[in-house]
Design an enzyme around this catalytic site. Structure first.
Site, PDB file in Angstrom:
ATOM      1  N   ASP A 161      64.495  24.130  20.324  1.00 17.96           N
ATOM      2  CA  ASP A 161      65.875  24.624  20.243  1.00 17.96           C
ATOM      3  C   ASP A 161      66.584  23.714  19.248  1.00 17.96           C
ATOM      4  O   ASP A 161      66.876  22.550  19.556  1.00 17.96           O
ATOM      5  CB  ASP A 161      66.503  24.546  21.642  1.00 17.96           C
ATOM      6  CG  ASP A 161      67.923  25.083  21.706  1.00 17.96           C
ATOM      7  OD1 ASP A 161      68.560  25.219  20.645  1.00 17.96           O
ATOM      8  OD2 ASP A 161      68.402  25.351  22.826  1.00 17.96           O
ATOM      9  N   TYR A 206      61.749  29.540  33.312  1.00 17.43           N
ATOM     10  CA  TYR A 206      61.242  28.164  33.405  1.00 17.43           C
ATOM     11  C   TYR A 206      60.583  27.998  34.764  1.00 17.43           C
ATOM     12  O   TYR A 206      61.246  28.149  35.795  1.00 17.43           O
ATOM     13  CB  TYR A 206      62.393  27.161  33.246  1.00 17.43           C
ATOM     14  CG  TYR A 206      63.324  27.517  32.093  1.00 17.43           C
ATOM     15  CD1 TYR A 206      63.066  27.072  30.800  1.00 17.43           C
ATOM     16  CD2 TYR A 206      64.437  28.338  32.303  1.00 17.43           C
ATOM     17  CE1 TYR A 206      63.904  27.426  29.745  1.00 17.43           C
ATOM     18  CE2 TYR A 206      65.272  28.694  31.260  1.00 17.43           C
ATOM     19  CZ  TYR A 206      65.004  28.238  29.977  1.00 17.43           C
ATOM     20  OH  TYR A 206      65.831  28.590  28.951  1.00 17.43           O
ATOM     21  N   HIS A 252      78.791  25.179  21.389  1.00 14.41           N
ATOM     22  CA  HIS A 252      79.402  25.995  22.446  1.00 14.41           C
ATOM     23  C   HIS A 252      80.867  26.152  22.061  1.00 14.41           C
ATOM     24  O   HIS A 252      81.725  25.368  22.469  1.00 14.41           O
ATOM     25  CB  HIS A 252      79.243  25.328  23.817  1.00 14.41           C
ATOM     26  CG  HIS A 252      77.807  25.142  24.218  1.00 14.41           C
ATOM     27  ND1 HIS A 252      77.382  24.220  25.127  1.00 14.41           N
ATOM     28  CD2 HIS A 252      76.674  25.792  23.809  1.00 14.41           C
ATOM     29  CE1 HIS A 252      76.053  24.298  25.269  1.00 14.41           C
ATOM     30  NE2 HIS A 252      75.607  25.236  24.475  1.00 14.41           N
ATOM     31  N   ASP A 262      72.276  27.897  16.201  1.00 12.02           N
ATOM     32  CA  ASP A 262      71.721  27.559  17.523  1.00 12.02           C
ATOM     33  C   ASP A 262      70.555  28.516  17.766  1.00 12.02           C
ATOM     34  O   ASP A 262      70.772  29.669  18.152  1.00 12.02           O
ATOM     35  CB  ASP A 262      72.817  27.716  18.587  1.00 12.02           C
ATOM     36  CG  ASP A 262      72.353  27.239  19.958  1.00 12.02           C
ATOM     37  OD1 ASP A 262      71.267  26.641  20.049  1.00 12.02           O
ATOM     38  OD2 ASP A 262      73.086  27.481  20.941  1.00 12.02           O
ATOM     39  N   HIS A 290      67.891  20.985  28.551  1.00 13.38           N
ATOM     40  CA  HIS A 290      68.401  20.180  27.432  1.00 13.38           C
ATOM     41  C   HIS A 290      67.609  18.877  27.306  1.00 13.38           C
ATOM     42  O   HIS A 290      68.166  17.785  27.276  1.00 13.38           O
ATOM     43  CB  HIS A 290      69.908  19.923  27.587  1.00 13.38           C
ATOM     44  CG  HIS A 290      70.738  21.129  27.267  1.00 13.38           C
ATOM     45  ND1 HIS A 290      72.102  21.154  27.374  1.00 13.38           N
ATOM     46  CD2 HIS A 290      70.393  22.354  26.825  1.00 13.38           C
ATOM     47  CE1 HIS A 290      72.556  22.356  27.019  1.00 13.38           C
ATOM     48  NE2 HIS A 290      71.536  23.094  26.688  1.00 13.38           N
ATOM     49  N   GLU A 308      66.123  32.360  21.470  1.00 12.07           N
ATOM     50  CA  GLU A 308      67.576  32.355  21.201  1.00 12.07           C
ATOM     51  C   GLU A 308      67.869  32.766  19.769  1.00 12.07           C
ATOM     52  O   GLU A 308      67.308  32.203  18.820  1.00 12.07           O
ATOM     53  CB  GLU A 308      68.130  30.936  21.432  1.00 12.07           C
ATOM     54  CG  GLU A 308      69.607  30.793  21.099  1.00 12.07           C
ATOM     55  CD  GLU A 308      70.179  29.435  21.498  1.00 12.07           C
ATOM     56  OE1 GLU A 308      69.422  28.443  21.536  1.00 12.07           O
ATOM     57  OE2 GLU A 308      71.398  29.382  21.776  1.00 12.07           O
ATOM     58  N   ASP A 326      78.626  -3.890  15.410  1.00  6.91           N
ATOM     59  CA  ASP A 326      79.512  -3.447  14.321  1.00  6.91           C
ATOM     60  C   ASP A 326      79.066  -2.121  13.707  1.00  6.91           C
ATOM     61  O   ASP A 326      79.430  -1.791  12.577  1.00  6.91           O
ATOM     62  CB  ASP A 326      79.607  -4.533  13.242  1.00  6.91           C
ATOM     63  CG  ASP A 326      78.245  -4.881  12.666  1.00  6.91           C
ATOM     64  OD1 ASP A 326      77.226  -4.395  13.217  1.00  6.91           O
ATOM     65  OD2 ASP A 326      78.197  -5.625  11.674  1.00  6.91           O
ATOM     66  N   HIS A 381      76.832  32.271  24.615  1.00  6.44           N
ATOM     67  CA  HIS A 381      78.059  31.505  24.392  1.00  6.44           C
ATOM     68  C   HIS A 381      78.506  31.772  22.964  1.00  6.44           C
ATOM     69  O   HIS A 381      77.729  32.248  22.137  1.00  6.44           O
ATOM     70  CB  HIS A 381      77.842  29.999  24.649  1.00  6.44           C
ATOM     71  CG  HIS A 381      76.714  29.382  23.847  1.00  6.44           C
ATOM     72  ND1 HIS A 381      76.840  29.027  22.526  1.00  6.44           N
ATOM     73  CD2 HIS A 381      75.437  29.079  24.189  1.00  6.44           C
ATOM     74  CE1 HIS A 381      75.693  28.505  22.092  1.00  6.44           C
ATOM     75  NE2 HIS A 381      74.817  28.539  23.081  1.00  6.44           N
ATOM     76  N   GLU A 431      70.202  34.176  24.616  1.00  2.00           N
ATOM     77  CA  GLU A 431      69.150  33.184  24.844  1.00  2.00           C
ATOM     78  C   GLU A 431      68.635  33.149  26.285  1.00  2.00           C
ATOM     79  O   GLU A 431      68.772  32.147  26.982  1.00  2.00           O
ATOM     80  CB  GLU A 431      69.658  31.796  24.452  1.00  2.00           C
ATOM     81  CG  GLU A 431      71.015  31.424  25.049  1.00  2.00           C
ATOM     82  CD  GLU A 431      71.413  29.985  24.732  1.00  2.00           C
ATOM     83  OE1 GLU A 431      70.613  29.079  24.971  1.00  2.00           O
ATOM     84  OE2 GLU A 431      72.550  29.796  24.255  1.00  2.00           O
ATOM     85  N   ARG A 479      62.072  30.050  26.187  1.00  3.29           N
ATOM     86  CA  ARG A 479      63.436  30.518  25.830  1.00  3.29           C
ATOM     87  C   ARG A 479      63.354  31.083  24.408  1.00  3.29           C
ATOM     88  O   ARG A 479      62.648  30.525  23.564  1.00  3.29           O
ATOM     89  CB  ARG A 479      64.455  29.365  25.901  1.00  3.29           C
ATOM     90  CG  ARG A 479      65.854  29.770  25.478  1.00  3.29           C
ATOM     91  CD  ARG A 479      66.953  28.788  25.900  1.00  3.29           C
ATOM     92  NE  ARG A 479      66.904  27.483  25.271  1.00  3.29           N
ATOM     93  CZ  ARG A 479      66.482  26.367  25.864  1.00  3.29           C
ATOM     94  NH1 ARG A 479      66.064  26.396  27.119  1.00  3.29           N
ATOM     95  NH2 ARG A 479      66.459  25.218  25.214  1.00  3.29           N
ATOM     96  N   HIS A 498      70.606  29.693  33.758  1.00  5.56           N
ATOM     97  CA  HIS A 498      71.715  29.426  32.823  1.00  5.56           C
ATOM     98  C   HIS A 498      72.246  30.756  32.312  1.00  5.56           C
ATOM     99  O   HIS A 498      71.619  31.799  32.498  1.00  5.56           O
ATOM    100  CB  HIS A 498      71.279  28.510  31.668  1.00  5.56           C
ATOM    101  CG  HIS A 498      70.135  29.055  30.832  1.00  5.56           C
ATOM    102  ND1 HIS A 498      70.305  30.012  29.873  1.00  5.56           N
ATOM    103  CD2 HIS A 498      68.816  28.747  30.826  1.00  5.56           C
ATOM    104  CE1 HIS A 498      69.146  30.267  29.290  1.00  5.56           C
ATOM    105  NE2 HIS A 498      68.210  29.528  29.861  1.00  5.56           N
TER     106      HIS A 498
HETATM  107  N1  GLY Z   1      71.256  24.415  22.126  1.00  5.82           N
HETATM  108  C1  GLY Z   1      72.063  24.483  23.270  1.00  5.82           C
HETATM  109  C2  GLY Z   1      72.204  25.854  23.740  1.00  5.82           C
HETATM  110  O1  GLY Z   1      71.375  26.686  23.438  1.00  5.82           O
HETATM  111  O2  GLY Z   1      73.161  26.237  24.366  1.00  5.82           O
HETATM  112 MN    MN Z   2      72.740  28.227  22.799  1.00  4.86          MN
HETATM  113 MN    MN Z   3      70.146  26.440  21.765  1.00  6.38          MN
END
Ligand code: GLY
Ligand code: MN
Ligand code: MN
Length: 465
Positions: A294, A409, A388, A305, A277, A428, A65, A381, A405, A426, A377
């Site tokens: 992140d 890796y 996103h 982000d 991720h 960003e 529930d 974005h 970003e 990374r 990647h």
């Molecule tokens: N935090 C997800 C990305 O950087 O796209």
């Molecule tokens: Mn991002």
């Molecule tokens: Mn991110």
């Protein structure tokens, strides 16, 4: 038992809503004029003789529930400001005449329900939606089945996603499932004019340019996030686990008024820095690892982000510094390309060139195109209500907010010297495209090696140093 107290509940509810208790709550939400202006902009972009039908997000069950915390569909929120479920909005290109009203929009919302509200919180109800969200014609969701509207007369019936797995209960005639079912039945003859893709395209065009009102809220989300990342830098130490790093940033989010993280926090150390991720965050001893954090706070629907990669010991090793410097140079090159008129891919292309060259110089790759083994990647974005966010991915325009970003890796087993294994980095930031230079909205957060090491030496609010 409940019936006996009903008059008292009613009295208290009226008292609460009449006496301005709302001044104790958020007073910096987007104004109803913003949402009305966005509806008007959507109407302007709709073709002649059309209607748009937009549904609220489903309530999702977690288990038994207990439901997941409700999160409104971003398009629905953008157009209404309503954060409640089981609702549908209709926007008409041209004024429509119903029995007693002529209107360009209708909204059907969940009705007040004293018993339910004493469990899950106050609902706006018909009067609240009129008063607080500025709608003229408001009906309850159970009235949607009475709508006298011939969908076949429209040249186009724009609509949002028609969920198929959202039944609350078979007796709930106003739940999202019922609303979608009624719409499907009523628009049965209009199959050829139903357009979900076109609706998404218009919404992306609207949402990709942020208004001044949106920027105020988004900047707040970003400031809260920067401050939380700063506390992580000051507090991180070798005794900590990934989940404690996560707790530190999320404490900052919540303490400074963010409702929740805009996406699951990534706090990956050591080998986990190489999982893009990674969200389980269960590694206990992070020792001398690097940690990729992140994390972005959500504030009134808008999310930051931001990623920083930190040496848990407070000092980068020489090898870590070499990879870090490539990623930082790549990010700076990407940010420089965040200029009005450039292609959306330009920041990525700039970052890729720096990474190719850097990896070749270190002997990690021999051929430029092998960079994809270690940077797999995109660099950017759009950012906004969704982490996103939708957008047109054409030329960069003032008012757009995008991330930059890049990352490198190098997981264990990679075809390079073992000394590079388990280094994942990374960086960003969130960038506003302007008429001139890129505005780095998260620019107050340190990112050079020297700045980070200095910040990691500063006292932590958790400890008496
Ligand atoms: N935090 C997800 C990305 O950087 O796209
Ligand atoms: Mn991002
Ligand atoms: Mn991110």
């Amino acid at each position: 038992m409940f019936k006996k107290y009903q008059p008292v509940f009613l009295f208290l509810l009226i008292l609460f809503s009449e006496q301005g208790f709302s001044q104790n709550y958020d007073n910096d939400k987007l104004p109803s004029s913003f949402h009305a202006a966005r509806r008007q902009e959507l109407r302007t972009k709709m073709e002649a003789n059309s209607v748009a039908v937009i549904f609220a997000n489903p309530v999702r069950n977690r288990s038994n529930d207990v439901d997941f915390q409700y999160s409104q569909d971003p398009n629905f929120y953008y157009l209404t400001g309503l954060t409640e479920p089981d609702a549908v909005l209709l926007i008409f290109k041209e004024t429509q005449k119903f029995d007693s009203v002529s209107t360009q929009e209708l909204i059907y919302i969940q009705p007040r329900n004293i018993a339910a509200e004493s469990w899950t919180g106050k609902r706006l109800g018909v009067e609240g939606v009129k008063k607080e969200l500025g709608f003229g014609t408001v009906l309850t969701n159970v009235q949607f089945s009475d709508i006298k509207l011939d969908f076949t007369k429209f040249s186009k019936v724009y609509h949002s996603k028609l969920w198929e797995d959202v039944r609350n209960g078979k007796d709930d005639e106003g739940d999202l499932y019922s609303l979608i079912k009624i719409f499907n039945e009523k628009s049965e003859g209009a199959k050829k004019t139903k357009a979900s893709f076109d609706f998404q395209t218009i919404m992306a065009e609207l949402r990709e340019i942020k208004t001044a009102e949106e920027m105020k809220v988004l900047k707040k989300a970003i400031t809260i996030s920067c401050d939380a990342h700063l506390d992580l830098m000051r507090c991180l130490d070798q005794e900590m686990s990934e989940y404690q790093a996560q707790a530190l940033v999320e404490f900052g989010f919540k303490f400074n008024g963010s409702e929740y993280p805009g996406y699951p926090t990534i706090a990956g150390a050591g080998e986990n820095t190489c999982i893009l991720h990674y969200i389980s965050n269960r590694k206990k001893f992070v020792n001398k690892d690097l940690i990729v954090c992140d994390a972005g706070a959500e504030y009134h629907g808008y999310t930051a982000d931001i990623t920083r990669t930190l040496p848990v010991s407070g000092k980068f090793t020489d090898d870590q510094k070499k990879i870090y410097s490539i990623v930082l140079n790549a990010q700076n090159a990407g940010i420089k390309a965040c200029k009005k008129g450039n292609n959306f891919r330009d920041p990525h292309n700039e970052a890729v060139e720096v990474i190719k060259k850097g990896l070749i110089e270190l002997g990690i790759i021999n051929s430029p195109n092998d960079f994809m083994k270690y940077f797999f990647h995109g660099t950017s974005h759009y950012l906004g209500l969704d982490v996103h966010d939708p957008g047109s991915y054409g030329r960069l325009k003032p008012g757009q907010v995008i991330t930059v970003e890049p990352g490198i890796y190098i997981p264990e087993g990679s075809p390079c010297d073992k000394k590079w294994w388990n280094i994942g980095i990374r960086i960003e930031d969130d960038i506003l495209i302007t008429e001139g230079e890129p505005d780095v909205l998260s620019g107050k957060l340190p990112k050079t090696i020297e700045e980070i090491e200095k910040m990691m030496n500063e006292p932590c609010f958790l400890k008496k140093n």
